[in-house]
Design a protein around this motif. Structure first.
Motif, PDB file in Angstrom:
ATOM      1  N   LEU A  31       6.965   6.812  14.731  1.00  0.00           N
ATOM      2  CA  LEU A  31       6.283   6.031  15.755  1.00  0.00           C
ATOM      3  C   LEU A  31       4.919   5.565  15.257  1.00  0.00           C
ATOM      4  O   LEU A  31       4.514   4.424  15.510  1.00  0.00           O
ATOM      5  N   ARG A  32       4.219   6.399  14.525  1.00  0.00           N
ATOM      6  CA  ARG A  32       2.890   6.037  14.029  1.00  0.00           C
ATOM      7  C   ARG A  32       2.971   4.853  13.072  1.00  0.00           C
ATOM      8  O   ARG A  32       2.182   3.903  13.168  1.00  0.00           O
ATOM      9  N   LEU A  33       3.933   4.888  12.152  1.00  0.00           N
ATOM     10  CA  LEU A  33       4.076   3.782  11.204  1.00  0.00           C
ATOM     11  C   LEU A  33       4.530   2.505  11.902  1.00  0.00           C
ATOM     12  O   LEU A  33       4.115   1.403  11.529  1.00  0.00           O
ATOM     13  N   ALA A  34       5.391   2.642  12.921  1.00  0.00           N
ATOM     14  CA  ALA A  34       5.839   1.465  13.652  1.00  0.00           C
ATOM     15  C   ALA A  34       4.679   0.803  14.383  1.00  0.00           C
ATOM     16  O   ALA A  34       4.518  -0.424  14.342  1.00  0.00           O
ATOM     17  N   LEU A  35       3.845   1.614  15.035  1.00  0.00           N
ATOM     18  CA  LEU A  35       2.680   1.069  15.745  1.00  0.00           C
ATOM     19  C   LEU A  35       1.704   0.423  14.772  1.00  0.00           C
ATOM     20  O   LEU A  35       1.125  -0.626  15.074  1.00  0.00           O
ATOM     21  N   ARG A  36       1.519   1.036  13.614  1.00  0.00           N
ATOM     22  CA  ARG A  36       0.635   0.449  12.614  1.00  0.00           C
ATOM     23  C   ARG A  36       1.179  -0.884  12.130  1.00  0.00           C
ATOM     24  O   ARG A  36       0.420  -1.845  11.933  1.00  0.00           O
ATOM     25  N   SER A  37       2.490  -0.961  11.954  1.00  0.00           N
ATOM     26  CA  SER A  37       3.102  -2.221  11.530  1.00  0.00           C
ATOM     27  C   SER A  37       2.913  -3.308  12.588  1.00  0.00           C
ATOM     28  O   SER A  37       2.600  -4.450  12.268  1.00  0.00           O
TER      29      SER A  37
END
Length: 229
Positions: A31-37
């Motif tokens: 989820l963290r990487l998706a939000l950063r993307s």
């Protein structure tokens, strides 16, 4: 590919029949990487511009879909058959426009196609506004002009949507999955916001107001797609 013509182990299809994505190009999911993307994409000026144009086009399309039954059957007293024929004709126009756009892109840049479609759309919405305000003000209605103006206003969505999607995805690079998600959410969020408004007030005036807002907002957001020198 091996010398004997067989696919190498690295490119061999997996047990479910899909080709394996190269390990070096895979990204882990969280989820963290998706939000950063998502945030990285939204920081990109050109991506925001294409997203905005797509959302405004979807808002116009959904405003037509949600208000058309009330306007055509309630205000202009179309029969069930006339309404079905009108709705089907506009839908067919959207399909044919998408097919024509694919051929047009062989000779013109997608941004040029978007600008032309926006101008046509603006002319259609202004004509629609004139037809509806004359009907509301004087009671004189012209069904042929109504259907023609609706088609000119809505059918260009079949060109704007594919071109904006392609250009936005081209800007996303390796974040194509996140870009696709943002584009989809934006389109249906616009539909979810404009659709409930169709029941507030005179349906024809509501439809024209929503379309005018969308058709004016699109070119304004399109200015974001101009790259800074």
């Amino acid at each position: 590919m091996r010398s004997n013509g067989e696919p190498s182990r690295r490119s061999r299809p997996s047990h479910w029949g899909c080709w394996r994505h190269p390990a070096a190009r895979r990204t882990t999911g969280s989820l963290r990487l998706a939000l950063r993307s998502f945030l990285d994409l939204l920081r990109m000026r050109t991506f925001r511009g294409y997203l905005g144009i797509l959302v405004s086009s979807a808002a116009l399309l959904f405003s037509y879909i949600s208000t058309a039954p009330f306007v055509l059957q309630g205000v202009f007293e179309f029969s069930e058959l006339e309404f079905a024929a009108t709705f089907g004709a506009v839908g067919l126009g959207l399909l044919l426009t998408s097919l024509a756009t694919a051929r047009l892109l062989r000779r013109r840049h997608p941004r040029s196609v978007i600008r032309s479609a926006q101008l046509i759309q603006l002319a259609g919405v202004l004509l629609l506004a004139l037809v509806i305000f004359v009907d509301v003000g004087t009671g004189w209605s012209h069904p042929v002009l109504l259907v023609a103006s609706l088609a000119v206003a809505v059918v260009p969505c079949g060109a704007i949507g594919p071109c904006c999607t392609a250009l936005a995805m081209a800007e996303s690079g390796q974040r194509a999955g996140s870009a696709s998600a943002l584009l989809g959410v934006g389109m249906f969020l616009a539909g979810g916001l404009v659709s409930p408004l169709s029941g507030n007030g005179h349906p024809a005036i509501i439809m024209v107001a929503l379309m005018l807002i969308a058709v004016v907002t699109g070119p304004m957001l399109g200015s974001l797609t101009a790259r800074r020198r």
